[in-house]
Design a protein around this motif. Sequence first.
Motif, PDB file in Angstrom:
ATOM      1  N   SER A 153       0.860  -1.188   0.000  1.00  0.00           N
ATOM      2  CA  SER A 153       0.000   0.000   0.000  1.00  0.00           C
ATOM      3  C   SER A 153       0.892   1.232   0.000  1.00  0.00           C
ATOM      4  N   SER A 154       0.371   2.347  -0.516  1.00  0.00           N
ATOM      5  CA  SER A 154       1.149   3.585  -0.453  1.00  0.00           C
ATOM      6  C   SER A 154       1.360   4.006   1.002  1.00  0.00           C
ATOM      7  N   ASN A 155       0.461   3.558   1.895  1.00  0.00           N
ATOM      8  CA  ASN A 155       0.629   3.780   3.331  1.00  0.00           C
ATOM      9  C   ASN A 155       0.716   2.409   4.004  1.00  0.00           C
TER      10      ASN A 155
ATOM     11  N   ARG B   3      -5.152   5.955  -6.346  1.00  0.00           N
ATOM     12  CA  ARG B   3      -3.799   5.574  -6.755  1.00  0.00           C
ATOM     13  C   ARG B   3      -3.948   4.686  -7.992  1.00  0.00           C
TER      14      ARG B   3
ATOM     15  N   THR C 269      12.746  -2.220  -5.025  1.00  0.00           N
ATOM     16  CA  THR C 269      11.681  -1.232  -5.112  1.00  0.00           C
ATOM     17  C   THR C 269      11.854  -0.219  -3.987  1.00  0.00           C
ATOM     18  N   ASN C 270      11.843   1.058  -4.349  1.00  0.00           N
ATOM     19  CA  ASN C 270      12.057   2.131  -3.367  1.00  0.00           C
ATOM     20  C   ASN C 270      13.298   1.876  -2.509  1.00  0.00           C
TER      21      ASN C 270
ATOM     22  N   TYR D 150       5.197  -5.993  -7.253  1.00  0.00           N
ATOM     23  CA  TYR D 150       6.200  -4.968  -6.947  1.00  0.00           C
ATOM     24  C   TYR D 150       6.986  -4.521  -8.175  1.00  0.00           C
TER      25      TYR D 150
ATOM     26  N   GLY E 147      -3.088  -0.839  -6.122  1.00  0.00           N
ATOM     27  CA  GLY E 147      -3.567   0.540  -6.250  1.00  0.00           C
ATOM     28  C   GLY E 147      -5.038   0.610  -5.870  1.00  0.00           C
TER      29      GLY E 147
ATOM     30  N   ASP F 131      -7.208   5.885  -2.504  1.00  0.00           N
ATOM     31  CA  ASP F 131      -6.075   6.320  -1.685  1.00  0.00           C
ATOM     32  C   ASP F 131      -6.419   6.187  -0.200  1.00  0.00           C
ATOM     33  N   THR F 132      -5.563   5.486   0.529  1.00  0.00           N
ATOM     34  CA  THR F 132      -5.844   5.264   1.953  1.00  0.00           C
ATOM     35  C   THR F 132      -5.824   6.563   2.762  1.00  0.00           C
ATOM     36  N   ASP F 133      -5.156   7.603   2.254  1.00  0.00           N
ATOM     37  CA  ASP F 133      -5.171   8.900   2.949  1.00  0.00           C
ATOM     38  C   ASP F 133      -6.584   9.480   3.020  1.00  0.00           C
TER      39      ASP F 133
ATOM     40  N   ASP G  20      -6.554   0.849  -1.865  1.00  0.00           N
ATOM     41  CA  ASP G  20      -5.128   0.665  -2.146  1.00  0.00           C
ATOM     42  C   ASP G  20      -4.445  -0.138  -1.028  1.00  0.00           C
TER      43      ASP G  20
END
Length: 398
Positions: A71-73, A191, A226-227, A255, A346, A349-351, A374
């Motif tokens: 997840s992005s978060n 996302r 990744t990252n 990923y 994706g 968005d969890t935000d 996401d």
Amino acid sequence: MTTINSMTHSFDALILGGGAAGLMCAIEAGKRGRRVAVLEHADRLGKKILISGGGRCNFTNLHCQPENFLSSNPHFAKSALARYTPADFIARVEKHGIPYHEKTLGQLFCDRSSRDVLGMLESECRDAPVTIFLNTKIQQVERTNEFVVRATSAEFRAPTLVVATGGLSIPKIGATSFGYDLARQFGIAIRDPWPGLVPLTLSAEDCSRYCDLAGVSTDVIASVITNHTSQQFREKMLITHRGLSGPAILQISSYWKKPQPIHIDLAPGQEFAAIFRDATIPRNLSTLRAEFRKVLPHRLADRWLDLHVPASWTNAALAELEKLGHAWAISPAGTEGFEKAEVTAGGVDTDELSAKTMESRKVPGLFFIGEVVDVTGHLGGFNFQWAWASGAAAGRAL
């Protein structure tokens, strides 16, 4: 099941989507006395449940941790997963007398059929009681002082709306972008979705080298950077007519981003050329081939050596060959796409959502659960556990 007629139906909560997350949410809300309706566009509930796990439904994983999710978060899923655990779902399965078994790596499957899990959810919906509308094609969603959902021949109203419409994976069983489109309608960020847990395709050049070995499978470690961190999975890799698949490849695919390479250790914990430390062993191709065949399926061993003949028989050349066998770098051409993807990575968005309830921070009464969010699990029952946990979180908040 309820037949739609041309009228308005009012409920305390409407749930769009009768899959794993939607049904769990409906059950939990119904048990709390809420009048709940599930609106499902297909002619039956839980189509993805039925085809999952080869028809046996890999319904959870004993070793479920937040680290098993992408997840992005990375912290978002922790709350829901902590409050509805694999043990909670297993207790449900056992209460209904459904026989199950652990396969490998904590993966739990039905002994008989996925129909057992779907039947359990349908039974609990009846007991809750939850009203289910099948073949309900939604035309429009509005929010006035409540949510108004217009289907082909009926209108539904409720102060709360739960979006459990899934992602883009496996369109042949009805997957659409509906959930993302609805989020955007209400100004909620998405996302960009991409296929997760999906076979990878190889370039024409690489395919000409390996794809005639379709059906050959071997234990590997597949990894990708990744990252600035390495993700790796040790499981089976399967060569296909178009590229690579099998659990290790499906895992790493979530990923992988084009054009980066993936690295494959063809012999985890083993050595190909250790025999040559003995000075009495002749250093030649037939000896090396015999060693490779001890580690890899014979056809793959032979092909690998044909394509990676050592430059010489020096210690340095053999060490280089050994290194190559444990870090085969291959750049996939792409993936098999959403048609073959087990999940959609994706999503919403969890935000935008409360981690405790899955409710939108912008639009009170609007919830998103399951695959549309996401949060994407690894292979092996984790995506079902996210469906149960996110569905329970929202159902207990309705």
